[in-house]
Scaffold this motif. Structure first.
Motif, PDB file in Angstrom:
ATOM      1  N   PHE A 116       0.820  -1.207   0.000  1.00  0.00           N
ATOM      2  CA  PHE A 116       0.000   0.000   0.000  1.00  0.00           C
ATOM      3  C   PHE A 116       0.860   1.265   0.000  1.00  0.00           C
ATOM      4  O   PHE A 116       0.492   2.279  -0.584  1.00  0.00           O
ATOM      5  CB  PHE A 116      -0.926   0.008   1.215  1.00  0.00           C
ATOM      6  CG  PHE A 116      -1.918   1.133   1.224  1.00  0.00           C
ATOM      7  CD1 PHE A 116      -3.086   1.056   0.469  1.00  0.00           C
ATOM      8  CD2 PHE A 116      -1.694   2.283   1.965  1.00  0.00           C
ATOM      9  CE1 PHE A 116      -4.000   2.091   0.462  1.00  0.00           C
ATOM     10  CE2 PHE A 116      -2.599   3.329   1.971  1.00  0.00           C
ATOM     11  CZ  PHE A 116      -3.759   3.231   1.209  1.00  0.00           C
ATOM     12  N   ARG A 134      -1.034  -5.564  -4.322  1.00  0.00           N
ATOM     13  CA  ARG A 134      -1.910  -4.395  -4.499  1.00  0.00           C
ATOM     14  C   ARG A 134      -3.174  -4.766  -5.267  1.00  0.00           C
ATOM     15  O   ARG A 134      -4.268  -4.313  -4.937  1.00  0.00           O
ATOM     16  CB  ARG A 134      -1.145  -3.281  -5.212  1.00  0.00           C
ATOM     17  CG  ARG A 134      -0.222  -2.491  -4.296  1.00  0.00           C
ATOM     18  CD  ARG A 134       0.310  -1.251  -4.968  1.00  0.00           C
ATOM     19  NE  ARG A 134       1.378  -1.551  -5.902  1.00  0.00           N
ATOM     20  CZ  ARG A 134       2.674  -1.524  -5.605  1.00  0.00           C
ATOM     21  NH1 ARG A 134       3.066  -1.204  -4.376  1.00  0.00           N
ATOM     22  NH2 ARG A 134       3.585  -1.796  -6.504  1.00  0.00           N
ATOM     23  N   TRP A 172      -6.579  -4.267  -3.375  1.00  0.00           N
ATOM     24  CA  TRP A 172      -7.171  -2.985  -3.811  1.00  0.00           C
ATOM     25  C   TRP A 172      -7.326  -2.993  -5.333  1.00  0.00           C
ATOM     26  O   TRP A 172      -6.640  -2.261  -6.040  1.00  0.00           O
ATOM     27  CB  TRP A 172      -6.290  -1.805  -3.390  1.00  0.00           C
ATOM     28  CG  TRP A 172      -6.063  -1.765  -1.917  1.00  0.00           C
ATOM     29  CD1 TRP A 172      -6.906  -1.268  -0.979  1.00  0.00           C
ATOM     30  CD2 TRP A 172      -4.923  -2.245  -1.195  1.00  0.00           C
ATOM     31  NE1 TRP A 172      -6.367  -1.408   0.276  1.00  0.00           N
ATOM     32  CE2 TRP A 172      -5.151  -1.995   0.180  1.00  0.00           C
ATOM     33  CE3 TRP A 172      -3.716  -2.862  -1.584  1.00  0.00           C
ATOM     34  CZ2 TRP A 172      -4.233  -2.351   1.158  1.00  0.00           C
ATOM     35  CZ3 TRP A 172      -2.805  -3.215  -0.603  1.00  0.00           C
ATOM     36  CH2 TRP A 172      -3.069  -2.947   0.745  1.00  0.00           C
ATOM     37  N   LYS A 178      -7.034   0.016  -7.972  1.00  0.00           N
ATOM     38  CA  LYS A 178      -6.841   1.342  -7.370  1.00  0.00           C
ATOM     39  C   LYS A 178      -5.512   1.968  -7.777  1.00  0.00           C
ATOM     40  O   LYS A 178      -5.424   3.179  -7.997  1.00  0.00           O
ATOM     41  CB  LYS A 178      -6.910   1.229  -5.844  1.00  0.00           C
ATOM     42  CG  LYS A 178      -6.670   2.548  -5.128  1.00  0.00           C
ATOM     43  CD  LYS A 178      -6.850   2.421  -3.624  1.00  0.00           C
ATOM     44  CE  LYS A 178      -6.623   3.752  -2.926  1.00  0.00           C
ATOM     45  NZ  LYS A 178      -6.876   3.681  -1.476  1.00  0.00           N
TER      46      LYS A 178
END
Length: 565
Positions: free
Chosen positions: A339, A358, A362, A365
Protein backbone atom coordinates in the motif's frame (compact mmCIF):
# COMPACT_ATOMS: atom_id res chain seq x y z
CA UNK A 1 -23.07 44.83 -9.99
CA UNK A 2 -19.44 44.75 -10.88
CA UNK A 3 -17.10 41.96 -9.77
CA UNK A 4 -14.53 42.69 -7.10
CA UNK A 5 -10.87 42.51 -8.06
CA UNK A 6 -8.24 42.08 -5.39
CA UNK A 7 -5.97 44.25 -7.51
CA UNK A 8 -8.34 47.25 -7.34
CA UNK A 9 -11.92 48.30 -7.96
CA UNK A 10 -11.44 50.28 -11.17
CA UNK A 11 -12.33 48.63 -14.48
CA UNK A 12 -10.01 48.86 -17.45
CA UNK A 13 -9.91 47.72 -21.03
CA UNK A 14 -7.08 45.32 -20.31
CA UNK A 15 -4.56 47.19 -22.51
CA UNK A 16 -1.27 48.15 -20.84
CA UNK A 17 -0.58 51.87 -20.36
CA UNK A 18 1.38 53.50 -23.12
CA UNK A 19 5.07 54.03 -22.56
CA UNK A 20 6.00 57.44 -21.11
CA UNK A 21 8.34 57.87 -24.05
CA UNK A 22 5.45 58.35 -26.47
CA UNK A 23 3.12 60.50 -24.36
CA UNK A 24 4.93 63.73 -25.28
CA UNK A 25 6.60 64.93 -28.42
CA UNK A 26 10.39 65.00 -28.43
CA UNK A 27 12.06 68.40 -28.02
CA UNK A 28 13.55 69.60 -31.30
CA UNK A 29 14.99 72.79 -29.89
CA UNK A 30 17.85 71.06 -28.02
CA UNK A 31 17.13 73.45 -25.17
CA UNK A 32 18.16 72.60 -21.57
CA UNK A 33 14.51 72.17 -20.63
CA UNK A 34 13.95 69.63 -23.37
CA UNK A 35 17.13 67.80 -22.46
CA UNK A 36 16.15 67.59 -18.77
CA UNK A 37 12.67 66.35 -19.71
CA UNK A 38 14.21 63.63 -21.88
CA UNK A 39 16.42 62.43 -19.02
CA UNK A 40 13.45 62.32 -16.61
CA UNK A 41 11.41 60.34 -19.13
CA UNK A 42 14.22 57.84 -19.56
CA UNK A 43 14.53 57.35 -15.80
CA UNK A 44 10.76 56.80 -15.50
CA UNK A 45 10.87 54.31 -18.39
CA UNK A 46 13.69 52.34 -16.73
CA UNK A 47 11.81 52.21 -13.42
CA UNK A 48 8.57 51.01 -15.04
CA UNK A 49 10.47 48.39 -17.05
CA UNK A 50 12.10 47.13 -13.86
CA UNK A 51 8.70 46.85 -12.17
CA UNK A 52 7.31 44.82 -15.08
CA UNK A 53 10.36 42.58 -15.07
CA UNK A 54 10.00 42.05 -11.28
CA UNK A 55 6.33 41.21 -11.74
CA UNK A 56 7.38 38.58 -14.27
CA UNK A 57 9.75 37.03 -11.73
CA UNK A 58 6.96 36.99 -9.15
CA UNK A 59 4.68 35.22 -11.61
CA UNK A 60 7.39 32.63 -12.16
CA UNK A 61 7.98 32.13 -8.43
CA UNK A 62 5.30 29.41 -7.95
CA UNK A 63 6.69 27.52 -10.96
CA UNK A 64 10.21 27.74 -9.55
CA UNK A 65 8.96 26.50 -6.15
CA UNK A 66 7.14 23.52 -7.69
CA UNK A 67 10.20 22.63 -9.78
CA UNK A 68 12.38 22.76 -6.65
CA UNK A 69 10.00 20.48 -4.75
CA UNK A 70 9.93 18.00 -7.63
CA UNK A 71 13.71 17.88 -7.60
CA UNK A 72 13.76 17.40 -3.84
CA UNK A 73 11.00 14.80 -3.78
CA UNK A 74 12.66 12.70 -6.44
CA UNK A 75 10.39 13.25 -9.44
CA UNK A 76 13.14 14.93 -11.47
CA UNK A 77 16.89 14.39 -11.41
CA UNK A 78 19.84 15.73 -13.37
CA UNK A 79 22.50 13.64 -15.03
CA UNK A 80 26.15 14.32 -14.23
CA UNK A 81 28.36 14.48 -17.35
CA UNK A 82 32.11 13.94 -17.25
CA UNK A 83 34.95 13.21 -19.64
CA UNK A 84 36.96 9.99 -19.33
CA UNK A 85 39.74 9.26 -21.84
CA UNK A 86 38.11 11.62 -24.28
CA UNK A 87 34.75 9.86 -23.98
CA UNK A 88 31.64 11.59 -22.58
CA UNK A 89 30.30 9.60 -19.60
CA UNK A 90 26.81 10.25 -18.24
CA UNK A 91 26.33 9.39 -14.55
CA UNK A 92 22.74 8.95 -13.41
CA UNK A 93 22.30 10.78 -10.10
CA UNK A 94 19.49 9.08 -8.13
CA UNK A 95 17.17 11.54 -6.39
CA UNK A 96 16.96 11.50 -2.56
CA UNK A 97 15.11 8.52 -1.13
CA UNK A 98 14.87 6.64 -4.44
CA UNK A 99 17.37 3.98 -3.30
CA UNK A 100 17.03 1.94 -0.10
CA UNK A 101 20.45 2.55 1.45
CA UNK A 102 19.77 1.56 5.06
CA UNK A 103 21.73 -1.74 4.75
CA UNK A 104 24.86 0.21 3.68
CA UNK A 105 24.40 2.61 6.62
CA UNK A 106 24.07 -0.36 9.00
CA UNK A 107 27.17 -2.02 7.57
CA UNK A 108 29.18 1.10 8.35
CA UNK A 109 27.73 1.81 11.80
CA UNK A 110 27.50 -1.73 13.19
CA UNK A 111 31.08 -1.88 14.57
CA UNK A 112 30.53 1.39 16.42
CA UNK A 113 27.29 0.07 17.93
CA UNK A 114 29.11 -3.04 19.12
CA UNK A 115 32.02 -1.08 20.55
CA UNK A 116 29.65 1.14 22.51
CA UNK A 117 27.71 -1.77 24.00
CA UNK A 118 30.44 -2.44 26.52
CA UNK A 119 30.62 -0.28 29.63
CA UNK A 120 27.81 2.16 28.81
CA UNK A 121 24.60 2.46 30.83
CA UNK A 122 21.44 1.36 29.04
CA UNK A 123 19.26 4.42 28.47
CA UNK A 124 16.20 2.28 29.31
CA UNK A 125 16.97 2.61 33.04
CA UNK A 126 16.30 6.36 33.01
CA UNK A 127 14.79 7.06 29.60
CA UNK A 128 12.13 9.56 30.69
CA UNK A 129 13.02 12.84 32.39
CA UNK A 130 10.56 12.97 35.28
CA UNK A 131 11.50 16.59 36.13
CA UNK A 132 9.56 17.97 33.16
CA UNK A 133 6.42 16.00 33.93
CA UNK A 134 3.17 17.20 35.40
CA UNK A 135 1.28 14.38 37.08
CA UNK A 136 -2.28 13.82 35.90
CA UNK A 137 -4.78 11.40 37.41
CA UNK A 138 -7.85 9.72 35.87
CA UNK A 139 -11.14 11.42 36.76
CA UNK A 140 -13.64 10.13 34.21
CA UNK A 141 -16.71 10.79 36.35
CA UNK A 142 -16.10 14.53 36.81
CA UNK A 143 -18.54 15.66 34.07
CA UNK A 144 -20.96 12.73 34.07
CA UNK A 145 -24.39 13.23 35.57
CA UNK A 146 -25.20 11.03 38.56
CA UNK A 147 -28.94 11.53 38.24
CA UNK A 148 -31.16 8.51 37.72
CA UNK A 149 -31.58 7.52 34.08
CA UNK A 150 -34.91 8.69 32.59
CA UNK A 151 -37.11 6.48 30.45
CA UNK A 152 -35.35 5.44 27.25
CA UNK A 153 -36.30 7.04 23.94
CA UNK A 154 -35.68 3.82 22.04
CA UNK A 155 -33.02 1.36 20.93
CA UNK A 156 -29.79 2.43 19.24
CA UNK A 157 -28.09 -0.16 17.02
CA UNK A 158 -24.69 0.31 15.37
CA UNK A 159 -22.38 -1.80 13.25
CA UNK A 160 -18.65 -1.57 14.00
CA UNK A 161 -16.28 -2.30 11.14
CA UNK A 162 -12.51 -2.52 10.65
CA UNK A 163 -9.91 -3.97 13.00
CA UNK A 164 -9.68 -4.05 16.78
CA UNK A 165 -9.17 -0.35 17.41
CA UNK A 166 -11.50 0.85 14.66
CA UNK A 167 -14.15 -1.24 16.40
CA UNK A 168 -13.13 0.29 19.72
CA UNK A 169 -13.63 3.78 18.29
CA UNK A 170 -17.12 2.88 17.04
CA UNK A 171 -18.13 1.34 20.39
CA UNK A 172 -17.04 4.34 22.47
CA UNK A 173 -18.67 6.86 20.14
CA UNK A 174 -21.85 4.77 20.18
CA UNK A 175 -21.92 4.95 24.01
CA UNK A 176 -21.57 8.74 23.80
CA UNK A 177 -24.36 9.08 21.21
CA UNK A 178 -26.66 6.73 23.17
CA UNK A 179 -26.16 8.88 26.26
CA UNK A 180 -26.79 12.06 24.28
CA UNK A 181 -30.06 10.69 22.84
CA UNK A 182 -31.10 8.94 26.07
CA UNK A 183 -31.27 5.73 24.05
CA UNK A 184 -30.72 2.11 25.01
CA UNK A 185 -27.57 0.82 23.29
CA UNK A 186 -27.67 -2.67 21.83
CA UNK A 187 -24.29 -4.44 22.09
CA UNK A 188 -22.59 -3.46 18.80
CA UNK A 189 -22.58 -5.83 15.87
CA UNK A 190 -19.14 -6.53 14.35
CA UNK A 191 -18.97 -6.40 10.58
CA UNK A 192 -16.86 -9.11 8.92
CA UNK A 193 -14.18 -6.98 7.26
CA UNK A 194 -12.73 -8.14 3.93
CA UNK A 195 -9.21 -7.12 5.01
CA UNK A 196 -9.21 -8.27 8.66
CA UNK A 197 -11.32 -11.38 8.00
CA UNK A 198 -12.15 -11.88 11.69
CA UNK A 199 -15.51 -13.43 12.53
CA UNK A 200 -15.26 -12.56 16.26
CA UNK A 201 -18.26 -11.10 18.07
CA UNK A 202 -18.19 -8.45 20.81
CA UNK A 203 -18.02 -11.00 23.63
CA UNK A 204 -15.12 -12.84 21.97
CA UNK A 205 -12.92 -9.74 22.29
CA UNK A 206 -14.39 -7.69 25.16
CA UNK A 207 -15.86 -8.57 28.55
CA UNK A 208 -19.54 -8.05 27.77
CA UNK A 209 -20.83 -8.38 31.34
CA UNK A 210 -18.26 -5.90 32.68
CA UNK A 211 -19.08 -3.42 29.89
CA UNK A 212 -22.80 -3.43 30.70
CA UNK A 213 -22.18 -3.22 34.46
CA UNK A 214 -19.69 -0.31 34.25
CA UNK A 215 -22.06 1.80 32.14
CA UNK A 216 -25.24 0.93 34.06
CA UNK A 217 -25.63 4.35 35.75
CA UNK A 218 -24.96 6.37 32.59
CA UNK A 219 -26.23 4.38 29.59
CA UNK A 220 -28.63 1.46 29.35
CA UNK A 221 -26.98 -1.40 27.43
CA UNK A 222 -28.68 -4.65 26.35
CA UNK A 223 -27.23 -7.71 24.64
CA UNK A 224 -29.94 -7.85 21.97
CA UNK A 225 -33.25 -6.32 20.96
CA UNK A 226 -36.25 -7.49 23.01
CA UNK A 227 -38.51 -9.94 21.19
CA UNK A 228 -41.51 -7.58 21.08
CA UNK A 229 -39.45 -4.84 19.46
CA UNK A 230 -37.92 -7.20 16.92
CA UNK A 231 -41.37 -8.54 15.99
CA UNK A 232 -42.44 -5.04 14.97
CA UNK A 233 -39.77 -5.31 12.26
CA UNK A 234 -40.73 -8.85 11.13
CA UNK A 235 -37.91 -10.34 13.23
CA UNK A 236 -35.43 -8.87 10.76
CA UNK A 237 -32.98 -6.30 12.12
CA UNK A 238 -32.14 -5.14 8.59
CA UNK A 239 -35.69 -3.77 8.30
CA UNK A 240 -34.97 -1.21 11.00
CA UNK A 241 -34.30 2.09 9.28
CA UNK A 242 -30.58 2.63 8.61
CA UNK A 243 -29.84 6.34 8.96
CA UNK A 244 -27.08 7.76 6.79
CA UNK A 245 -25.02 9.96 9.07
CA UNK A 246 -22.11 11.98 7.75
CA UNK A 247 -18.65 11.56 9.25
CA UNK A 248 -17.81 13.76 12.25
CA UNK A 249 -21.44 14.84 12.79
CA UNK A 250 -22.11 17.23 15.67
CA UNK A 251 -24.31 16.52 18.72
CA UNK A 252 -26.76 19.08 17.32
CA UNK A 253 -27.16 16.97 14.18
CA UNK A 254 -28.02 13.89 16.26
CA UNK A 255 -30.53 15.82 18.36
CA UNK A 256 -32.26 17.38 15.34
CA UNK A 257 -32.08 14.51 12.82
CA UNK A 258 -31.64 11.21 14.65
CA UNK A 259 -33.60 11.73 17.87
CA UNK A 260 -36.97 12.43 16.16
CA UNK A 261 -36.63 9.19 14.15
CA UNK A 262 -35.68 7.29 17.29
CA UNK A 263 -38.74 8.54 19.19
CA UNK A 264 -41.03 7.92 16.19
CA UNK A 265 -39.88 4.36 15.37
CA UNK A 266 -38.61 3.10 18.72
CA UNK A 267 -35.35 1.86 17.16
CA UNK A 268 -32.79 3.19 14.68
CA UNK A 269 -29.70 1.74 13.12
CA UNK A 270 -26.49 3.35 11.83
CA UNK A 271 -24.29 1.02 9.79
CA UNK A 272 -21.46 1.47 9.38
CA UNK A 273 -20.77 3.61 12.43
CA UNK A 274 -17.16 4.71 12.01
CA UNK A 275 -15.99 8.27 12.76
CA UNK A 276 -19.60 9.40 12.97
CA UNK A 277 -19.21 11.74 15.96
CA UNK A 278 -17.21 14.97 16.00
CA UNK A 279 -14.13 15.34 18.23
CA UNK A 280 -15.40 18.59 19.77
CA UNK A 281 -18.50 17.80 21.83
CA UNK A 282 -19.84 18.99 25.24
CA UNK A 283 -17.94 17.78 28.31
CA UNK A 284 -20.81 15.51 29.38
CA UNK A 285 -20.56 13.63 26.06
CA UNK A 286 -16.75 13.50 26.28
CA UNK A 287 -17.13 12.03 29.74
CA UNK A 288 -19.06 9.09 28.31
CA UNK A 289 -16.30 8.52 25.74
CA UNK A 290 -13.75 8.49 28.59
CA UNK A 291 -15.78 6.05 30.65
CA UNK A 292 -16.36 3.69 27.74
CA UNK A 293 -12.76 3.60 26.45
CA UNK A 294 -10.68 3.70 29.61
CA UNK A 295 -12.94 1.95 32.11
CA UNK A 296 -15.77 -0.08 30.53
CA UNK A 297 -13.88 -1.77 27.70
CA UNK A 298 -11.63 -4.52 28.96
CA UNK A 299 -10.65 -7.63 27.07
CA UNK A 300 -12.49 -10.92 27.44
CA UNK A 301 -11.24 -13.38 30.05
CA UNK A 302 -9.33 -15.71 27.64
CA UNK A 303 -7.47 -12.75 26.10
CA UNK A 304 -6.86 -11.10 29.48
CA UNK A 305 -5.52 -14.31 31.05
CA UNK A 306 -2.96 -15.05 28.31
CA UNK A 307 -1.97 -11.37 27.88
CA UNK A 308 -1.15 -11.07 31.60
CA UNK A 309 1.05 -14.16 31.37
CA UNK A 310 2.88 -12.65 28.40
CA UNK A 311 3.50 -9.38 30.26
CA UNK A 312 4.86 -11.30 33.27
CA UNK A 313 7.18 -13.29 31.02
CA UNK A 314 8.44 -10.09 29.36
CA UNK A 315 9.20 -8.55 32.77
CA UNK A 316 11.12 -11.65 33.89
CA UNK A 317 13.16 -11.68 30.69
CA UNK A 318 14.07 -8.02 31.32
CA UNK A 319 15.88 -8.67 34.60
CA UNK A 320 18.98 -6.71 33.50
CA UNK A 321 16.89 -3.52 33.15
CA UNK A 322 14.79 -3.80 36.34
CA UNK A 323 11.94 -5.52 34.50
CA UNK A 324 11.61 -2.72 31.94
CA UNK A 325 11.25 -3.49 28.25
CA UNK A 326 10.66 -1.75 24.91
CA UNK A 327 7.69 -2.54 22.68
CA UNK A 328 7.59 -1.73 18.97
CA UNK A 329 4.52 -1.59 16.76
CA UNK A 330 6.10 -2.70 13.50
CA UNK A 331 4.00 -2.20 10.37
CA UNK A 332 6.00 -4.10 7.78
CA UNK A 333 3.50 -6.69 6.66
CA UNK A 334 3.20 -7.39 2.93
CA UNK A 335 -0.06 -5.45 2.53
CA UNK A 336 1.38 -2.40 4.31
CA UNK A 337 4.52 -2.42 2.15
CA UNK A 338 2.38 -2.81 -0.97
CA UNK A 339 0.00 0.00 0.00
CA UNK A 340 2.88 2.39 0.75
CA UNK A 341 4.27 1.99 -2.80
CA UNK A 342 7.79 2.14 -1.34
CA UNK A 343 10.77 0.08 -2.51
CA UNK A 344 13.16 -1.87 -0.30
CA UNK A 345 15.96 -3.06 -2.55
CA UNK A 346 14.29 -6.26 -3.74
CA UNK A 347 14.48 -5.41 -7.45
CA UNK A 348 12.08 -6.87 -10.00
CA UNK A 349 11.05 -9.74 -7.72
CA UNK A 350 9.85 -7.33 -5.03
CA UNK A 351 8.11 -5.11 -7.60
CA UNK A 352 6.25 -8.12 -9.02
CA UNK A 353 5.17 -9.31 -5.54
CA UNK A 354 3.94 -5.85 -4.60
CA UNK A 355 1.96 -5.49 -7.85
CA UNK A 356 0.21 -8.78 -7.08
CA UNK A 357 -0.47 -7.78 -3.46
CA UNK A 358 -1.91 -4.39 -4.50
CA UNK A 359 -4.18 -5.98 -7.07
CA UNK A 360 -5.34 -8.63 -4.62
CA UNK A 361 -6.35 -6.18 -1.89
CA UNK A 362 -7.17 -2.98 -3.81
CA UNK A 363 -8.32 -4.08 -7.26
CA UNK A 364 -7.36 -1.49 -9.87
CA UNK A 365 -6.84 1.34 -7.37
CA UNK A 366 -3.15 1.68 -8.17
CA UNK A 367 -3.61 1.28 -11.95
CA UNK A 368 -5.97 4.19 -12.49
CA UNK A 369 -5.15 6.60 -15.26
CA UNK A 370 -2.98 9.46 -14.07
CA UNK A 371 -1.78 7.67 -10.94
CA UNK A 372 1.99 7.87 -10.69
CA UNK A 373 3.90 5.88 -8.07
CA UNK A 374 7.02 7.66 -6.79
CA UNK A 375 8.74 5.55 -4.11
CA UNK A 376 11.51 8.12 -3.56
CA UNK A 377 9.00 10.92 -3.01
CA UNK A 378 7.09 8.75 -0.51
CA UNK A 379 10.27 7.98 1.43
CA UNK A 380 11.55 11.54 1.87
CA UNK A 381 8.01 12.61 2.79
CA UNK A 382 8.05 10.12 5.69
CA UNK A 383 5.34 7.86 4.26
CA UNK A 384 7.32 4.62 3.99
CA UNK A 385 6.98 2.03 6.77
CA UNK A 386 10.20 1.73 8.75
CA UNK A 387 11.94 -1.60 8.26
CA UNK A 388 13.00 -3.73 11.26
CA UNK A 389 16.60 -2.77 10.39
CA UNK A 390 15.81 0.95 10.52
CA UNK A 391 13.95 0.63 13.83
CA UNK A 392 16.92 -1.23 15.31
CA UNK A 393 19.44 1.39 14.17
CA UNK A 394 17.26 4.17 15.53
CA UNK A 395 16.98 2.51 18.97
CA UNK A 396 20.69 1.74 19.16
CA UNK A 397 21.44 5.35 18.23
CA UNK A 398 19.15 6.50 21.05
CA UNK A 399 21.19 4.48 23.56
CA UNK A 400 19.24 1.23 23.96
CA UNK A 401 21.95 -1.45 24.07
CA UNK A 402 21.91 -5.12 23.14
CA UNK A 403 20.78 -6.15 26.65
CA UNK A 404 17.42 -4.42 26.05
CA UNK A 405 14.41 -6.71 25.85
CA UNK A 406 12.29 -5.75 22.84
CA UNK A 407 8.76 -6.93 22.12
CA UNK A 408 7.63 -6.64 18.50
CA UNK A 409 3.89 -6.28 17.89
CA UNK A 410 3.20 -7.12 14.27
CA UNK A 411 1.49 -9.35 11.80
CA UNK A 412 3.51 -11.50 9.44
CA UNK A 413 6.56 -9.44 8.44
CA UNK A 414 7.26 -9.24 4.72
CA UNK A 415 10.18 -11.61 3.95
CA UNK A 416 10.50 -12.27 7.66
CA UNK A 417 13.92 -13.96 7.78
CA UNK A 418 15.62 -11.36 5.61
CA UNK A 419 14.20 -8.27 7.31
CA UNK A 420 14.13 -9.47 10.95
CA UNK A 421 17.71 -10.84 10.99
CA UNK A 422 19.48 -7.46 11.50
CA UNK A 423 17.00 -6.42 14.24
CA UNK A 424 17.74 -9.67 16.11
CA UNK A 425 21.44 -9.03 15.59
CA UNK A 426 21.14 -5.64 17.29
CA UNK A 427 18.70 -6.87 19.98
CA UNK A 428 19.23 -10.58 20.73
CA UNK A 429 16.53 -10.45 23.45
CA UNK A 430 13.75 -9.92 20.94
CA UNK A 431 10.32 -11.41 21.53
CA UNK A 432 7.00 -11.70 19.70
CA UNK A 433 3.71 -13.27 20.71
CA UNK A 434 4.89 -16.46 18.96
CA UNK A 435 7.98 -16.69 21.21
CA UNK A 436 6.33 -15.53 24.45
CA UNK A 437 3.35 -17.89 24.19
CA UNK A 438 3.29 -21.56 23.27
CA UNK A 439 1.50 -22.86 20.14
CA UNK A 440 -1.08 -24.46 22.43
CA UNK A 441 -1.76 -21.14 24.18
CA UNK A 442 -2.13 -19.31 20.87
CA UNK A 443 -4.26 -21.96 19.17
CA UNK A 444 -7.67 -20.48 20.20
CA UNK A 445 -6.63 -17.10 18.76
CA UNK A 446 -5.28 -18.22 15.41
CA UNK A 447 -7.35 -16.99 12.48
CA UNK A 448 -8.74 -14.14 14.58
CA UNK A 449 -6.64 -11.06 13.88
CA UNK A 450 -8.47 -8.83 16.37
CA UNK A 451 -7.90 -11.26 19.25
CA UNK A 452 -4.21 -11.53 18.36
CA UNK A 453 -4.01 -7.73 18.14
CA UNK A 454 -5.50 -7.57 21.67
CA UNK A 455 -2.57 -9.65 22.97
CA UNK A 456 -0.10 -7.28 21.28
CA UNK A 457 -2.01 -4.28 22.64
CA UNK A 458 -1.72 -5.47 26.25
CA UNK A 459 2.01 -6.30 26.12
CA UNK A 460 2.71 -2.90 24.51
CA UNK A 461 0.50 -1.11 27.04
CA UNK A 462 2.69 -2.12 29.99
CA UNK A 463 6.11 -1.58 28.39
CA UNK A 464 8.44 1.14 29.69
CA UNK A 465 8.87 2.47 26.15
CA UNK A 466 6.47 2.14 23.22
CA UNK A 467 7.69 2.84 19.69
CA UNK A 468 5.21 3.72 16.96
CA UNK A 469 6.44 3.49 13.37
CA UNK A 470 3.54 4.01 10.97
CA UNK A 471 0.46 5.62 12.52
CA UNK A 472 -3.01 4.10 12.48
CA UNK A 473 -5.59 3.34 15.15
CA UNK A 474 -3.40 0.92 17.14
CA UNK A 475 -0.76 3.51 18.19
CA UNK A 476 -3.35 6.29 18.51
CA UNK A 477 -5.41 4.35 21.05
CA UNK A 478 -2.40 2.83 22.77
CA UNK A 479 -0.67 6.22 23.22
CA UNK A 480 -3.80 7.65 24.83
CA UNK A 481 -4.26 4.58 27.04
CA UNK A 482 -0.62 4.85 28.21
CA UNK A 483 -1.16 8.52 29.07
CA UNK A 484 -4.19 7.49 31.11
CA UNK A 485 -2.18 4.86 33.03
CA UNK A 486 1.16 6.65 33.43
CA UNK A 487 0.25 10.01 34.95
CA UNK A 488 -0.39 11.71 31.62
CA UNK A 489 2.92 10.79 29.94
CA UNK A 490 2.68 8.59 26.85
CA UNK A 491 6.20 7.13 27.29
CA UNK A 492 6.14 6.78 23.52
CA UNK A 493 8.76 7.32 20.82
CA UNK A 494 7.27 8.81 17.69
CA UNK A 495 10.13 9.11 15.18
CA UNK A 496 10.57 11.94 12.70
CA UNK A 497 10.45 9.79 9.59
CA UNK A 498 11.35 12.61 7.21
CA UNK A 499 14.58 13.19 9.12
CA UNK A 500 15.25 9.45 9.33
CA UNK A 501 14.82 9.10 5.56
CA UNK A 502 17.59 11.63 4.94
CA UNK A 503 19.90 10.07 7.55
CA UNK A 504 19.40 6.56 6.18
CA UNK A 505 20.06 7.91 2.68
CA UNK A 506 23.63 8.83 3.66
CA UNK A 507 25.99 5.81 3.78
CA UNK A 508 28.84 8.12 4.82
CA UNK A 509 27.19 9.40 8.00
CA UNK A 510 29.38 9.34 11.11
CA UNK A 511 28.25 7.38 14.16
CA UNK A 512 28.55 10.40 16.46
CA UNK A 513 26.39 12.52 14.13
CA UNK A 514 23.79 9.77 13.79
CA UNK A 515 23.72 9.21 17.56
CA UNK A 516 23.28 12.93 18.26
CA UNK A 517 20.31 13.10 15.89
CA UNK A 518 18.70 10.05 17.54
CA UNK A 519 19.16 11.44 21.05
CA UNK A 520 17.51 14.69 19.94
CA UNK A 521 14.60 12.67 18.57
CA UNK A 522 14.25 10.82 21.88
CA UNK A 523 14.26 14.09 23.85
CA UNK A 524 11.59 15.48 21.56
CA UNK A 525 9.39 12.42 22.20
CA UNK A 526 9.89 12.91 25.94
CA UNK A 527 8.86 16.57 25.73
CA UNK A 528 5.78 15.64 23.68
CA UNK A 529 4.84 12.84 26.09
CA UNK A 530 2.48 15.07 28.05
CA UNK A 531 0.21 16.89 25.65
CA UNK A 532 -3.34 18.10 26.16
CA UNK A 533 -6.04 17.70 23.53
CA UNK A 534 -6.48 20.46 20.97
CA UNK A 535 -10.00 21.23 19.62
CA UNK A 536 -9.40 19.07 16.54
CA UNK A 537 -7.62 16.30 18.46
CA UNK A 538 -8.94 12.91 19.51
CA UNK A 539 -9.73 12.21 23.16
CA UNK A 540 -8.61 8.62 22.60
CA UNK A 541 -5.04 9.84 21.94
CA UNK A 542 -5.09 12.92 24.20
CA UNK A 543 -7.18 12.13 27.30
CA UNK A 544 -6.18 15.36 29.10
CA UNK A 545 -8.07 17.37 30.24
CA UNK A 546 -11.33 15.57 29.38
CA UNK A 547 -10.61 12.29 31.17
CA UNK A 548 -7.84 13.33 33.56
CA UNK A 549 -7.17 16.04 36.15
CA UNK A 550 -3.89 17.50 37.36
CA UNK A 551 -2.82 16.00 40.66
CA UNK A 552 -3.48 19.20 42.62
CA UNK A 553 -7.03 19.34 41.25
CA UNK A 554 -7.50 15.69 42.13
CA UNK A 555 -6.50 16.35 45.76
CA UNK A 556 -9.07 19.17 46.00
CA UNK A 557 -11.80 16.89 44.61
CA UNK A 558 -10.83 14.18 47.13
CA UNK A 559 -11.02 16.63 50.05
CA UNK A 560 -14.46 17.83 48.95
CA UNK A 561 -15.71 14.23 48.74
CA UNK A 562 -14.31 13.44 52.22
CA UNK A 563 -15.99 16.54 53.66
CA UNK A 564 -19.31 15.55 52.08
CA UNK A 565 -19.03 12.10 53.62
Amino acid sequence: MHGYSRLGTARSSGSPPSSPRFRHGRSKSGSGRGSKQSIVEKVIFILISAVFRRRGVLLLAPLLYISGMLLYMGSVSFDVVSLKNGVVVVHKHPPPGSVYRSPQVFEKLWRFMEAESNGTENVLISVWNSKVHQVWKPCVYKDISKAELPKSNGFFIIEANGGLNQQRLSICDAVAVAGLLNATLVIPIFHLNSVWRDSSNFKDIFDEEFFIHTLRNQVNVVRELPEDVLQRFDNNISKIVNLRVKAWSSPTYYLHKVLPKLVEMGAVRIAPFSNRLAHAVPSSVQGLRCLANFEALRFSEPIKRLAEKMVDRMIKKSYQSDGKYVSVHLRFEEDMVAFSCCEYGGGEEEKHEMDIARERSWRGKFRRRGRVIRPGANRVDGKCPLTPLEVGMMLRGMGFDKTTSVYVAAGKIYKTEKHMAPLKQMFPRLETKDTLASPEELAPFKGHSSRLAALDYTVCLYSEVFVTTQGGNFPHFLTGHRRYLFGGHAKTIKPDKRKLALLFDNPNIRWEDFKRQMRDMLRHSDQKGIETRKPSGSLYTFPMPDCMCKQAEQRVKTLIIQQDV
